[in-house]
Design a protein around this motif. Sequence first.
Motif, PDB file in Angstrom:
ATOM      1  N   LEU A   1      41.714  34.005  30.053  1.00  0.00           N
ATOM      2  CA  LEU A   1      40.943  33.058  30.866  1.00  0.00           C
ATOM      3  C   LEU A   1      40.253  32.012  29.989  1.00  0.00           C
ATOM      4  CD1 LEU A   1      39.376  35.506  33.476  1.00  0.00           C
ATOM      5  CD2 LEU A   1      41.239  33.889  33.835  1.00  0.00           C
TER       6      LEU A   1
ATOM      7  N   GLU B   1      43.281  43.872  40.221  1.00  0.00           N
ATOM      8  CA  GLU B   1      43.004  43.147  38.983  1.00  0.00           C
ATOM      9  C   GLU B   1      43.907  41.933  38.849  1.00  0.00           C
ATOM     10  OE1 GLU B   1      43.493  46.342  39.227  1.00  0.00           O
ATOM     11  OE2 GLU B   1      41.696  47.354  38.452  1.00  0.00           O
ATOM     12  N   GLN B   2      45.188  42.097  39.184  1.00  0.00           N
ATOM     13  CA  GLN B   2      46.109  40.965  39.110  1.00  0.00           C
ATOM     14  C   GLN B   2      45.727  39.864  40.098  1.00  0.00           C
ATOM     15  OE1 GLN B   2      49.683  43.197  39.857  1.00  0.00           O
ATOM     16  NE2 GLN B   2      50.240  43.306  37.685  1.00  0.00           N
TER      17      GLN B   2
ATOM     18  N   GLU C   1      42.386  40.039  28.974  1.00  0.00           N
ATOM     19  CA  GLU C   1      42.141  39.267  30.186  1.00  0.00           C
ATOM     20  C   GLU C   1      41.122  38.159  29.923  1.00  0.00           C
ATOM     21  OE1 GLU C   1      40.945  41.879  33.271  1.00  0.00           O
ATOM     22  OE2 GLU C   1      42.841  43.000  33.310  1.00  0.00           O
ATOM     23  N   THR C   2      40.014  38.530  29.262  1.00  0.00           N
ATOM     24  CA  THR C   2      38.978  37.537  28.975  1.00  0.00           C
ATOM     25  C   THR C   2      39.506  36.437  28.062  1.00  0.00           C
ATOM     26  OG1 THR C   2      37.306  39.277  29.179  1.00  0.00           O
ATOM     27  CG2 THR C   2      36.636  37.232  28.101  1.00  0.00           C
TER      28      THR C   2
ATOM     29  N   ILE D   1      42.767  37.892  38.708  1.00  0.00           N
ATOM     30  CA  ILE D   1      43.123  36.944  37.650  1.00  0.00           C
ATOM     31  C   ILE D   1      43.860  35.739  38.230  1.00  0.00           C
ATOM     32  CG2 ILE D   1      44.495  36.646  35.558  1.00  0.00           C
ATOM     33  CD1 ILE D   1      43.931  39.571  34.900  1.00  0.00           C
TER      34      ILE D   1
END
Length: 663
Positions: free
Chosen positions: A521, A633-634, A517-518, A637
């Motif tokens: 981004l 979480e989705q 995820e990080t 993001i």
Amino acid sequence: MPACPDTRTNQRPDPDALLARVQKEEMQKHRGKLKIFLGYIAGVGKTYEMLKAAHLKKDEGIDVRIGYVEPHGRRETEMLMEGLPVIPVRTIEYHGVKLPEMDLDAILSARPQLVLVDELAHTNVPGSRHPKRYQDVEELLADGIDVYSTLNVQHIESLNDVVARITGVIMQEKIPDRVIDEAAEIEVVDLAPPELLQRLREGKVYIPDMAARAIEQFFNEGNLYALRELALRRAAERVDTQMIEYMRTRSIPGPWPVGEYLLVCIGPGPLAERLIRTARRQADRINARWCAVYVETPAHHRLSQKSKEQVDRSLQLAEKLGATTVSLFGLNVANTALEYARQHNVTRIIIGKTLRPRWQEFVFGSVVDQLIHNSGPIDVYVISSGKDLPEKPADLEPLLPATPPRDYVDSLTLIIAVTIIGWLFHPLISPVNQLMFYLLAVVVIAFKRGFKPAIFTAVIGVIAFDFFFVPPYLTFRISDTQYLVTFAGMIIVGTVISMLVARARRHADAAQTREKETGTLYALSQDLASAVDAATIMNAVGQHIREIFQWESAFFLPENNHLVVHAQSPGLVLDADDIAVATWAFAHGATAGYDTDTLHGSKLRYIPLQSSRGVIGILGVQPVEPNGVITYEQSRILTAFANQAALALERVNPARPEEPHAP
């Protein structure tokens, strides 16, 4: 001798409070005002009082119309409706039955100064623009139309569990507390319980048969007194908030409370919703900020799908009730929550009573005990589950997915290989060293195949070692009882090693997910930083959405007073309805569509691109989740993607966007 200055006149208003008040008044200039007639139960006269107030407004020359009023066959209510223009309702067919609903578009077209909308917590018929009537009211207010509405206290979200404990009935129709907080005025419609019961017996609330059943079940005198107190207390909290705002802006001295900040620590169980509502009530009583924190440990990935959805629902409920929601990653729930609390000056922590058996708390530790022991100056409040919630922990999936037979075959093959090697070198190697080969096999299987095959390897290894290398050989009889201790130690060590390896794998999987995820981004920010035009920005965002979610996406940007589709994924098909929903989301600056409270039947979720100058476009994504749910979480993001895209688009195109017209 100079006169002493009057210290009261030297007290200056708080500039921050003044600025906040000015900003609030500026926002309210073009927004309608909501007045709620609040009662504690049906039959106290909310609709009657609303209609009386409407006639007074009409006598003042105000354009008052009835958007929707439900008289319930009460003659005095029907008489008050006479003389007030009525905007016709629309009829929606649902499962072969035609049901009346308020015509939102007709009210927006008529644009009265004041409209009456009964039953604020009402659930609309499926197929309506919004699932709830209070959302229709919010759209009317946003269009500058004043609204009078009615509400019973049991429909307020934060009081839902309290009402359930009092009456034994769980209300399905609820409204967020922010609707109450944002109301310009609340008028409590009160009626003493004995008088209400008399009205019931006379058939002025329900028909006689229904009234008799209601008195026996819901309308008993104890329930009425308790609900009445709830309504009065909730209204008093609202008045107290208004009084404090007034005192702050005018610098009136008083016993100002120290800034309190509440943190509610939630988990995946059903108790989370009760904790959130309790935190909201406590925050209201002490006029404090509050936040809801979920600590995602590596065990989060073992939660059942139902438990994960419960976490998402709890965080969404906290947002609706006005909390700041935070999802943290940590190896220890208590330590992570306390670290966040200290960093953000939290003064109180609310947590639920543990649902695990006492022996598990003794062996594995208790989050509640750790919080209390390490909290220092932070107060910790422990909330019980109550009688209406099951006292059991959240469902967990197995430590690892179901193990295929091949894993056990591989374990057995490795034990056979170790046994053959040990037999060949038996004269040269002591039994203790041979035992180490079996332990090595357990470690290898634990790393390669997981927990269950590792336990199987440990047990089979003990059996093979006993049969081939413990005298008398080639039998399962043991001549030296000390070998029993050796066998027990081997199984225990093998089990512990397997558990540690399985835990390490969970930690690695969780870290890998966070890293992905990080990294996504970060990669998106790098691509957007180097982009020189809008097309490159939108294509980069769409590419990253496909990489992390495998979803299709499109951008809707205003051109010539209409939204135009840009950067549409090849597999995404859009029609006029999709453009209409995107236009609504753009005009209202609110997320709409898939898995939201607005137009949730849409196949896309529409996320506003918020920049410093307002909404400059819409990001639409087409999820493919099997249960029709976008996780917390989705959503987080996607919001981050939309925010980065908005900043990048504003950088390459600083002109203010045009307001699109509805198609």
